[in-house]
Design a protein around this motif. Structure first.
Motif, PDB file in Angstrom:
ATOM      1  N   GLU A 143       0.808  -1.215   0.000  1.00 34.57           N
ATOM      2  CA  GLU A 143       0.000   0.000   0.000  1.00 34.57           C
ATOM      3  C   GLU A 143       0.844   1.269   0.000  1.00 34.57           C
ATOM      4  OE1 GLU A 143      -3.053  -0.260   2.965  1.00 34.57           O
ATOM      5  OE2 GLU A 143      -3.920  -2.069   2.056  1.00 34.57           O
ATOM      6  N   ARG A 144       2.144   1.128  -0.182  1.00 33.43           N
ATOM      7  CA  ARG A 144       2.961   2.321  -0.448  1.00 33.43           C
ATOM      8  C   ARG A 144       2.647   2.867  -1.837  1.00 33.43           C
ATOM      9  NH1 ARG A 144       8.631  -0.401   1.128  1.00 33.43           N
ATOM     10  NH2 ARG A 144       7.612  -2.008  -0.162  1.00 33.43           N
ATOM     11  N   GLU A 145       2.088   2.030  -2.702  1.00 33.26           N
ATOM     12  CA  GLU A 145       1.598   2.470  -4.004  1.00 33.26           C
ATOM     13  C   GLU A 145       0.232   3.129  -3.778  1.00 33.26           C
ATOM     14  OE1 GLU A 145       0.994   3.385  -7.789  1.00 33.26           O
ATOM     15  OE2 GLU A 145       2.867   2.470  -7.097  1.00 33.26           O
ATOM     16  N   PRO A 146       0.070   4.421  -4.131  1.00 28.75           N
ATOM     17  CA  PRO A 146      -1.148   5.142  -3.764  1.00 28.75           C
ATOM     18  C   PRO A 146      -2.447   4.479  -4.226  1.00 28.75           C
ATOM     19  CG  PRO A 146       0.527   6.694  -4.448  1.00 28.75           C
ATOM     20  CD  PRO A 146       1.079   5.326  -4.730  1.00 28.75           C
ATOM     21  N   TRP A 147      -2.496   3.940  -5.451  1.00 27.94           N
ATOM     22  CA  TRP A 147      -3.772   3.382  -5.897  1.00 27.94           C
ATOM     23  C   TRP A 147      -4.120   2.109  -5.134  1.00 27.94           C
ATOM     24  CZ3 TRP A 147      -5.388  -1.214  -7.887  1.00 27.94           C
ATOM     25  CH2 TRP A 147      -4.443  -2.096  -8.413  1.00 27.94           C
ATOM     26  N   VAL A 148      -3.114   1.407  -4.622  1.00 24.56           N
ATOM     27  CA  VAL A 148      -3.370   0.203  -3.825  1.00 24.56           C
ATOM     28  C   VAL A 148      -3.941   0.603  -2.459  1.00 24.56           C
ATOM     29  CG1 VAL A 148      -2.367  -1.896  -2.870  1.00 24.56           C
ATOM     30  CG2 VAL A 148      -1.544  -1.005  -5.058  1.00 24.56           C
ATOM     31  N   ALA A 149      -3.417   1.683  -1.897  1.00 25.96           N
ATOM     32  CA  ALA A 149      -3.994   2.207  -0.662  1.00 25.96           C
ATOM     33  C   ALA A 149      -5.427   2.664  -0.899  1.00 25.96           C
ATOM     34  CB  ALA A 149      -3.137   3.362  -0.137  1.00 25.96           C
ATOM     35  N   GLN A 150      -5.686   3.251  -2.054  1.00 26.61           N
ATOM     36  CA  GLN A 150      -7.047   3.660  -2.402  1.00 26.61           C
ATOM     37  C   GLN A 150      -7.980   2.447  -2.495  1.00 26.61           C
ATOM     38  OE1 GLN A 150      -7.332   5.505  -6.252  1.00 26.61           O
ATOM     39  NE2 GLN A 150      -9.520   5.940  -6.073  1.00 26.61           N
ATOM     40  N   LEU A 151      -7.486   1.363  -3.064  1.00 24.03           N
ATOM     41  CA  LEU A 151      -8.287   0.134  -3.163  1.00 24.03           C
ATOM     42  C   LEU A 151      -8.684  -0.343  -1.770  1.00 24.03           C
ATOM     43  CD1 LEU A 151      -9.282  -2.162  -5.140  1.00 24.03           C
ATOM     44  CD2 LEU A 151      -7.145  -3.346  -4.553  1.00 24.03           C
ATOM     45  N   ARG A 152      -7.749  -0.331  -0.864  1.00 22.40           N
ATOM     46  CA  ARG A 152      -8.043  -0.728   0.518  1.00 22.40           C
ATOM     47  C   ARG A 152      -9.090   0.198   1.134  1.00 22.40           C
ATOM     48  NH1 ARG A 152      -7.675  -4.393   4.864  1.00 22.40           N
ATOM     49  NH2 ARG A 152      -7.487  -3.220   6.783  1.00 22.40           N
ATOM     50  N   LYS A 153      -8.896   1.491   0.981  1.00 21.98           N
ATOM     51  CA  LYS A 153      -9.777   2.459   1.633  1.00 21.98           C
ATOM     52  C   LYS A 153     -11.184   2.425   1.070  1.00 21.98           C
ATOM     53  CE  LYS A 153     -10.179   7.414   2.573  1.00 21.98           C
ATOM     54  NZ  LYS A 153      -9.535   8.757   2.391  1.00 21.98           N
ATOM     55  N   GLU A 154     -11.327   2.309  -0.234  1.00 22.09           N
ATOM     56  CA  GLU A 154     -12.629   2.464  -0.865  1.00 22.09           C
ATOM     57  C   GLU A 154     -13.356   1.140  -1.115  1.00 22.09           C
ATOM     58  OE1 GLU A 154     -12.468   4.977  -4.294  1.00 22.09           O
ATOM     59  OE2 GLU A 154     -11.235   6.489  -3.284  1.00 22.09           O
ATOM     60  N   ALA A 155     -12.613   0.032  -1.219  1.00 20.35           N
ATOM     61  CA  ALA A 155     -13.267  -1.241  -1.537  1.00 20.35           C
ATOM     62  C   ALA A 155     -13.114  -2.287  -0.452  1.00 20.35           C
ATOM     63  CB  ALA A 155     -12.723  -1.791  -2.853  1.00 20.35           C
ATOM     64  N   LEU A 156     -12.099  -2.156   0.392  1.00 17.70           N
ATOM     65  CA  LEU A 156     -11.838  -3.201   1.380  1.00 17.70           C
ATOM     66  C   LEU A 156     -11.723  -2.646   2.793  1.00 17.70           C
ATOM     67  CD1 LEU A 156      -9.232  -5.215  -0.713  1.00 17.70           C
ATOM     68  CD2 LEU A 156     -11.538  -5.957  -0.137  1.00 17.70           C
ATOM     69  N   ALA A 157     -12.324  -1.483   3.021  1.00 16.37           N
ATOM     70  CA  ALA A 157     -12.190  -0.832   4.329  1.00 16.37           C
ATOM     71  C   ALA A 157     -12.801  -1.658   5.452  1.00 16.37           C
ATOM     72  CB  ALA A 157     -12.835   0.551   4.295  1.00 16.37           C
ATOM     73  N   SER A 158     -13.800  -2.480   5.141  1.00 16.60           N
ATOM     74  CA  SER A 158     -14.459  -3.303   6.163  1.00 16.60           C
ATOM     75  C   SER A 158     -13.890  -4.708   6.237  1.00 16.60           C
ATOM     76  CB  SER A 158     -15.966  -3.376   5.871  1.00 16.60           C
ATOM     77  OG  SER A 158     -16.549  -2.093   5.898  1.00 16.60           O
ATOM     78  N   GLU A 159     -12.754  -4.919   5.598  1.00 20.88           N
ATOM     79  CA  GLU A 159     -12.182  -6.259   5.543  1.00 20.88           C
ATOM     80  C   GLU A 159     -11.828  -6.791   6.921  1.00 20.88           C
ATOM     81  OE1 GLU A 159      -9.042  -8.569   2.634  1.00 20.88           O
ATOM     82  OE2 GLU A 159      -8.582  -6.521   3.211  1.00 20.88           O
ATOM     83  N   GLY A 160     -11.489  -5.886   7.839  1.00 25.92           N
ATOM     84  CA  GLY A 160     -11.058  -6.344   9.152  1.00 25.92           C
ATOM     85  C   GLY A 160      -9.581  -6.660   9.142  1.00 25.92           C
ATOM     86  N   PHE A 161      -9.023  -6.815  10.318  1.00 28.39           N
ATOM     87  CA  PHE A 161      -7.590  -7.058  10.462  1.00 28.39           C
ATOM     88  C   PHE A 161      -7.354  -8.546  10.656  1.00 28.39           C
ATOM     89  CE2 PHE A 161      -3.852  -7.487  13.329  1.00 28.39           C
ATOM     90  CZ  PHE A 161      -2.895  -7.072  12.424  1.00 28.39           C
ATOM     91  N   VAL A 162      -6.608  -9.129   9.735  1.00 25.33           N
ATOM     92  CA  VAL A 162      -6.226 -10.536   9.847  1.00 25.33           C
ATOM     93  C   VAL A 162      -4.753 -10.575  10.235  1.00 25.33           C
ATOM     94  CG1 VAL A 162      -5.980 -12.732   8.651  1.00 25.33           C
ATOM     95  CG2 VAL A 162      -7.935 -11.251   8.139  1.00 25.33           C
TER      96      VAL A 162
END
Length: 247
Positions: A143-162
């Motif tokens: 997630e140092r790549e900005p669009w990958v961090a965006q993917l986490r924030k906008e599509a996987l924010a509720s994924e939870g911490f594994v």
């Protein structure tokens, strides 16, 4: 937000429902990482929680004698296609259906965090020969790549911490020598459908109803459109590797 035992179990079994998406979209593993985990000389290797065979393919290609252990029938169907003639056994980490001291290496790829660590580590130690080792690996989105961090924030924010801490439970078990770890860079090229499938194959998304999934996958489509070049996005990973000899 960490996952409780029951939710972790529910998510682990949800992969059967998205086995096809998992096979189409999940990355494999860098050859250097696989060699670090299991070595280059042919060995008897157990691929525990083998899934659709993403790591299994690499193990077989390096000449290892592989037994794949997987609990979900939907995953097993892909495993048999991945490596025709592969020995596949249905079972789980907490009760491995293999003989004592029958393996040189037991490896788990993207799977150890789903195990009940106490009984699983005892079982892994049981099936390992003297001098054998446990080897664990994860592909972690970088997630140092900005669009990958965006993917986490906008599509996987509720994924939870594994929690993917391999060293602590292995070291605390008293069954293995000190854990070694290293990392390798890895990049996956994905088209639109593959990126959508990648998110669909995540346990968080797999347990959602179709109605709940729809807005998540809409976000993924939009992110792809913002960042694709010639119909492709490049998704960077850090491949985290852990290994430890049996005591």
């Amino acid at each position: 937000m960490s996952l409780g035992r029951e939710e972790r179990r529910s998510r682990a079994t949800s992969f059967g429902d998205v086995a096809d998406a998992y096979e189409r979209s999940r990355p494999g593993y860098p050859d250097d990482a696989v060699r670090w985990l299991v070595g280059a000389e042919p060995l008897d290797v157990v691929d525990l929680g083998a899934g659709t065979g993403k790591l299994t393919r690499s193990l077989v290609a390096l000449g290892h004698r592989v037994t794949a252990v997987e609990p979900l029938p939907e995953m097993i169907a892909h495993l048999r296609d991945a490596a025709p003639g592969l020995l596949v056994v249905q079972g789980g980490a907490e009760a491995i259906p293999l003989a004592d001291e029958s393996a040189d290496v037991v490896v788990a790829a993207q799977a150890f965090h789903w195990f009940d660590h106490g009984p699983a580590l005892s079982e892994i130690a049981r099936v390992l020969r003297p001098g054998g080792r446990i080897a664990l690996v994860w592909n972690i989105r970088d997630e140092r790549e900005p669009w990958v961090a965006q993917l986490r924030k906008e599509a996987l924010a509720s994924e939870g911490f594994v929690k993917r801490d391999a060293a602590t439970p292995v070291n605390q078990s008293g069954l293995f020598q000190e854990v070694e770890r290293t990392e390798f860079p890895h990049t996956q090229r994905l088209d639109r459908e593959e990126l959508v499938d990648l998110v669909l194959s995540r346990s968080y998304c797999a347990v959602l109803s179709p109605e709940e999934r729809a807005p998540v996958l809409d976000h993924v489509q939009r992110i792809f459109e913002e960042h694709e070049i010639a119909g492709i996005v490049e998704l960077p990973y850090v491949t985290q590797c852990f290994r430890a000899p049996r005591r």
